[in-house]
Design an enzyme around this catalytic site. Sequence first.
Site, PDB file in Angstrom:
ATOM      1  N   HIS A  55     -11.358  26.185 -44.886  1.00 14.84           N
ATOM      2  CA  HIS A  55     -10.534  25.904 -43.698  1.00 14.84           C
ATOM      3  C   HIS A  55      -9.115  26.478 -43.809  1.00 14.84           C
ATOM      4  CE1 HIS A  55     -13.783  23.088 -42.916  1.00 14.84           C
ATOM      5  NE2 HIS A  55     -13.543  22.486 -44.071  1.00 14.84           N
ATOM      6  N   SER A  78     -11.968  31.283 -42.808  1.00 12.83           N
ATOM      7  CA  SER A  78     -12.179  29.847 -42.695  1.00 12.83           C
ATOM      8  C   SER A  78     -13.667  29.568 -42.890  1.00 12.83           C
ATOM      9  CB  SER A  78     -11.715  29.355 -41.325  1.00 12.83           C
ATOM     10  OG  SER A  78     -11.434  27.976 -41.389  1.00 12.83           O
ATOM     11  N   SER A  83     -11.677  25.205 -37.500  1.00 12.44           N
ATOM     12  CA  SER A  83     -10.734  24.526 -38.400  1.00 12.44           C
ATOM     13  C   SER A  83      -9.450  25.283 -38.686  1.00 12.44           C
ATOM     14  CB  SER A  83     -11.438  24.202 -39.723  1.00 12.44           C
ATOM     15  OG  SER A  83     -11.821  25.392 -40.380  1.00 12.44           O
ATOM     16  N   ASP A 144     -16.177  26.656 -49.733  1.00 14.18           N
ATOM     17  CA  ASP A 144     -16.198  25.291 -49.196  1.00 14.18           C
ATOM     18  C   ASP A 144     -17.418  25.176 -48.305  1.00 14.18           C
ATOM     19  OD1 ASP A 144     -15.880  22.868 -47.904  1.00 14.18           O
ATOM     20  OD2 ASP A 144     -13.768  23.154 -47.424  1.00 14.18           O
ATOM     21  N   GLU A 206     -15.881  23.534 -53.192  1.00 16.73           N
ATOM     22  CA  GLU A 206     -15.038  22.423 -52.762  1.00 16.73           C
ATOM     23  C   GLU A 206     -15.785  21.148 -52.379  1.00 16.73           C
ATOM     24  OE1 GLU A 206     -11.764  22.280 -52.569  1.00 16.73           O
ATOM     25  OE2 GLU A 206     -11.278  20.776 -51.058  1.00 16.73           O
ATOM     26  N   ASN A 231     -15.893  19.456 -56.232  1.00 17.83           N
ATOM     27  CA  ASN A 231     -16.039  18.210 -55.479  1.00 17.83           C
ATOM     28  C   ASN A 231     -16.128  17.000 -56.401  1.00 17.83           C
ATOM     29  OD1 ASN A 231     -16.642  16.769 -52.853  1.00 17.83           O
ATOM     30  ND2 ASN A 231     -18.440  16.198 -54.065  1.00 17.83           N
ATOM     31  N   LYS A 236     -10.940  14.770 -56.870  1.00 22.78           N
ATOM     32  CA  LYS A 236     -11.308  15.372 -55.592  1.00 22.78           C
ATOM     33  C   LYS A 236     -12.085  14.366 -54.750  1.00 22.78           C
ATOM     34  CE  LYS A 236     -13.128  17.951 -52.289  1.00 22.78           C
ATOM     35  NZ  LYS A 236     -14.037  17.404 -51.288  1.00 22.78           N
ATOM     36  N   ASP A 240      -9.855  12.988 -51.817  1.00 23.92           N
ATOM     37  CA  ASP A 240      -9.950  13.796 -50.590  1.00 23.92           C
ATOM     38  C   ASP A 240     -11.013  13.219 -49.652  1.00 23.92           C
ATOM     39  OD1 ASP A 240     -11.468  15.813 -49.063  1.00 23.92           O
ATOM     40  OD2 ASP A 240     -10.417  17.399 -50.114  1.00 23.92           O
ATOM     41  N   ASN A 241     -12.235  13.075 -50.173  1.00 22.32           N
ATOM     42  CA  ASN A 241     -13.325  12.610 -49.309  1.00 22.32           C
ATOM     43  C   ASN A 241     -13.027  11.230 -48.742  1.00 22.32           C
ATOM     44  OD1 ASN A 241     -14.112  14.735 -50.987  1.00 22.32           O
ATOM     45  ND2 ASN A 241     -16.276  14.183 -50.914  1.00 22.32           N
ATOM     46  N   CYS A 245     -10.247  11.394 -45.501  1.00 19.92           N
ATOM     47  CA  CYS A 245     -10.939  11.049 -44.250  1.00 19.92           C
ATOM     48  C   CYS A 245     -10.367   9.777 -43.641  1.00 19.92           C
ATOM     49  CB  CYS A 245     -12.440  10.924 -44.486  1.00 19.92           C
ATOM     50  SG  CYS A 245     -13.212  12.534 -44.802  1.00 19.92           S
ATOM     51  N   HIS A 351     -20.102  18.097 -43.382  1.00 26.63           N
ATOM     52  CA  HIS A 351     -19.733  19.517 -43.412  1.00 26.63           C
ATOM     53  C   HIS A 351     -20.390  20.348 -42.313  1.00 26.63           C
ATOM     54  CE1 HIS A 351     -17.894  23.008 -45.210  1.00 26.63           C
ATOM     55  NE2 HIS A 351     -19.007  23.647 -44.946  1.00 26.63           N
ATOM     56  N   HIS A 404      -7.131  17.028 -43.607  1.00 26.84           N
ATOM     57  CA  HIS A 404      -6.439  16.083 -44.481  1.00 26.84           C
ATOM     58  C   HIS A 404      -4.983  16.507 -44.684  1.00 26.84           C
ATOM     59  CE1 HIS A 404     -10.386  14.723 -45.101  1.00 26.84           C
ATOM     60  NE2 HIS A 404     -10.593  15.039 -46.356  1.00 26.84           N
ATOM     61  N   SER A 412      -7.106  18.052 -54.550  1.00 32.12           N
ATOM     62  CA  SER A 412      -8.308  18.883 -54.466  1.00 32.12           C
ATOM     63  C   SER A 412      -8.015  20.312 -54.916  1.00 32.12           C
ATOM     64  CB  SER A 412      -8.801  18.942 -53.017  1.00 32.12           C
ATOM     65  OG  SER A 412      -8.947  17.641 -52.508  1.00 32.12           O
ATOM     66  N   GLN A 416      -9.126  23.135 -57.750  1.00 33.00           N
ATOM     67  CA  GLN A 416      -9.624  24.474 -57.420  1.00 33.00           C
ATOM     68  C   GLN A 416      -8.945  25.546 -58.282  1.00 33.00           C
ATOM     69  OE1 GLN A 416     -11.924  25.937 -55.837  1.00 33.00           O
ATOM     70  NE2 GLN A 416     -12.641  24.653 -54.168  1.00 33.00           N
TER      71      GLN A 416
HETATM   72  P1  NAI Z   1     -22.034  11.279 -50.285  1.00 33.44           P
HETATM   73  O1  NAI Z   1     -23.285  11.809 -50.830  1.00 33.44           O
HETATM   74  O2  NAI Z   1     -21.076  10.545 -51.160  1.00 33.44           O
HETATM   75  O3  NAI Z   1     -22.328  10.303 -49.044  1.00 33.44           O
HETATM   76  C1  NAI Z   1     -23.273  10.554 -48.060  1.00 33.44           C
HETATM   77  C2  NAI Z   1     -24.004   9.231 -47.797  1.00 33.44           C
HETATM   78  O4  NAI Z   1     -24.868   9.378 -46.657  1.00 33.44           O
HETATM   79  C3  NAI Z   1     -24.883   8.798 -48.968  1.00 33.44           C
HETATM   80  O5  NAI Z   1     -24.506   7.519 -49.415  1.00 33.44           O
HETATM   81  C4  NAI Z   1     -26.294   8.823 -48.390  1.00 33.44           C
HETATM   82  O6  NAI Z   1     -27.110   7.809 -48.930  1.00 33.44           O
HETATM   83  C5  NAI Z   1     -26.039   8.622 -46.912  1.00 33.44           C
HETATM   84  N1  NAI Z   1     -27.121   9.109 -46.060  1.00 33.44           N
HETATM   85  C6  NAI Z   1     -27.945  10.178 -46.234  1.00 33.44           C
HETATM   86  N2  NAI Z   1     -28.841  10.267 -45.233  1.00 33.44           N
HETATM   87  C7  NAI Z   1     -28.575   9.240 -44.398  1.00 33.44           C
HETATM   88  C8  NAI Z   1     -29.160   8.796 -43.176  1.00 33.44           C
HETATM   89  N3  NAI Z   1     -30.206   9.427 -42.636  1.00 33.44           N
HETATM   90  N4  NAI Z   1     -28.623   7.705 -42.567  1.00 33.44           N
HETATM   91  C9  NAI Z   1     -27.573   7.045 -43.123  1.00 33.44           C
HETATM   92  N5  NAI Z   1     -26.991   7.412 -44.281  1.00 33.44           N
HETATM   93  C10 NAI Z   1     -27.478   8.503 -44.912  1.00 33.44           C
HETATM   94  O7  NAI Z   1     -21.290  12.530 -49.611  1.00 33.44           O
HETATM   95  P2  NAI Z   1     -19.763  12.595 -49.159  1.00 33.44           P
HETATM   96  O8  NAI Z   1     -18.949  13.135 -50.277  1.00 33.44           O
HETATM   97  O9  NAI Z   1     -19.402  11.311 -48.530  1.00 33.44           O
HETATM   98  O10 NAI Z   1     -19.834  13.767 -48.072  1.00 33.44           O
HETATM   99  C11 NAI Z   1     -20.520  13.613 -46.842  1.00 33.44           C
HETATM  100  C12 NAI Z   1     -20.351  14.903 -46.035  1.00 33.44           C
HETATM  101  O11 NAI Z   1     -18.976  15.097 -45.697  1.00 33.44           O
HETATM  102  C13 NAI Z   1     -20.764  16.163 -46.786  1.00 33.44           C
HETATM  103  O12 NAI Z   1     -21.324  17.079 -45.867  1.00 33.44           O
HETATM  104  C14 NAI Z   1     -19.440  16.705 -47.286  1.00 33.44           C
HETATM  105  O13 NAI Z   1     -19.511  18.078 -47.576  1.00 33.44           O
HETATM  106  C15 NAI Z   1     -18.541  16.381 -46.143  1.00 33.44           C
HETATM  107  N6  NAI Z   1     -17.103  16.281 -46.387  1.00 33.44           N
HETATM  108  C16 NAI Z   1     -16.308  16.431 -45.287  1.00 33.44           C
HETATM  109  C17 NAI Z   1     -14.951  16.318 -45.407  1.00 33.44           C
HETATM  110  C18 NAI Z   1     -14.095  16.510 -44.210  1.00 33.44           C
HETATM  111  O14 NAI Z   1     -12.888  16.621 -44.346  1.00 33.44           O
HETATM  112  N7  NAI Z   1     -14.629  16.551 -43.018  1.00 33.44           N
HETATM  113  C19 NAI Z   1     -14.292  16.020 -46.691  1.00 33.44           C
HETATM  114  C20 NAI Z   1     -15.229  15.825 -47.776  1.00 33.44           C
HETATM  115  C21 NAI Z   1     -16.575  15.950 -47.613  1.00 33.44           C
END
Ligand code: NAI
Length: 483
Positions: A55, A78, A83, A144, A206, A231, A236, A240-241, A245, A351, A404, A412, A416
């Site tokens: 991003h 990006s 983003s 990322d 990332e 990650n 991180k 960050d997550n 968020c 993501h 963020h 984070s 990196q």
């Molecule tokens: P995580 O693996 O810690 O959490 C995801 C959760 O979703 C897990 O607990 C899992 O059991 C649950 N899950 C899976 N399938 C499901 C379903 N069908 N119904 C309900 N729950 C379900 O992953 P994390 O780190 O929380 O990341 C989640 C997403 O967010 C990833 O795609 C990651 O890349 C992205 N992300 C986005 C950020 C942003 O700024 N927008 C920042 C960091 C990560």
Amino acid sequence: VLTPSDYKVADLSLAEFGRKEITLAEHEMPGLMAIRAEYAQAQPLRGARVSGSLHMTVQTAVLIETLAALGAEVRWASCNIFSTQDHAAAAIVVGAGTPEAPAGIPVFAWKGETLEEYWWCTEQMLRWPDDGDGVTGPNMILDDGGDATMLVHKGTEFEKAGAVPDAAASDSEEWQVFLSLLRRSLAEDGNRWTAVGERIKGVTEETTTGVHRLYEMAKEGSLLFPAINVNDSVTKSKFDNKYGCRHSLIDGINRATDVLIGGKVAVVCGYGDVGKGCAESLRGQGARVIVTEVDPICALQAAMDGFQVATLQDVVGSADIFVTATGNKDIIMAADMAAMKHQAIVGNIGHFDNEIDMAGLAKVPGVVKTEVKPQVHTWTFADGKTIIVLSEGRLLNLGNATGHPSFVMSNSFTNQVIAQIELFTKTEEYPIDVYVLPKHLDEKVARLHLDALGVRLTQLTPDQASYIGVAVEGPYKPEHYRY
Ligand code: NAI
């Protein structure tokens, strides 16, 4: 001085505004600035050609200039079509030059790219001038979500096979665009991606989704170069997550809709690191938050944190705000959206955009999509009921807000930069596989952010240290500790 083919951004006249915000961000990114000071002399990234897909925000600008300050040459795109902060992109391109004679770093990114433009930008970011050995690629990737890594891997795979597969009708529009790019590239040069892949020393990744892709490739033996999973540095994903968020989810919903969140019912799908931050931020605004989960551990955590845990079907008709945070696909389907209340808000913070079935929504008979403003659309069903979809199902905190804030991204991005230094300078210590940074470096990243918050750490006495079996200077926890 850069030539026009060295960059493509929205508007170079935004550079001055971008530079002002970058200057403010630097103060909020003590980890990155400390790394700049630490390595100013040693220049550990001299000779590195870093292609970055992340991003293109103000915070990322500070990361890019940190890599450059450590000696790296950098090209950037990006990792999401919505983003980019156009003023940050402009400031990086202009650098010490002027909008008329930009002298900074090549960036290919603007807010609101089409899918074709997105993959074109990713390709440009990976296409370097030949530096003498005939290879026109990077020697490092900073990724990322894994799209840059995927382009090199799929390109290599298809070159070996001598053909790009036909896109099946069921494949996503994005996949079709991706395949047509590779078809073009294969026709031009049947060895391009193979040569690029062979020269890459490693990738630092990332996010959760990109890391997931890397472990799959390592498992099936197709990974072409070593990877550091940034990650899963504690500093991180547990910051960050979660805290990132907690800040930017609410920011995105507010800027998009300005709806009062207090008193509303909000559903957060997924209670991992991202979901925990999202649920807390919605509760902080006074929403009644309901969590959906598949993992009994995370479901129990949500329950003990005081959230109702339900299935989407239980609550789809009564909630006001829906946020997907699973990193999985097909979480909210078209039929779910059709069952929601009038003016329910639907957004994704995971993501990729496949958490919400946007393709299915577009196919609902009689549905009408109306743009309220960029990245905010209403979808009106045949019966007149309307829902509000943010960022067309792409990550709303970056599409509707600015992602963020700097301080958490400093954690984070310090990981990196350290990971880039590790892979670039100690390549032979990292045979092809996926690694996380050692705990002492994770602790170092945290340490670099304590002074700014006025944190005073307690020192272990040697006697205490030996009693709990650690060194006085750390690491303080065993590898299996979960924080
Ligand atoms: P995580 O693996 O810690 O959490 C995801 C959760 O979703 C897990 O607990 C899992 O059991 C649950 N899950 C899976 N399938 C499901 C379903 N069908 N119904 C309900 N729950 C379900 O992953 P994390 O780190 O929380 O990341 C989640 C997403 O967010 C990833 O795609 C990651 O890349 C992205 N992300 C986005 C950020 C942003 O700024 N927008 C920042 C960091 C990560």
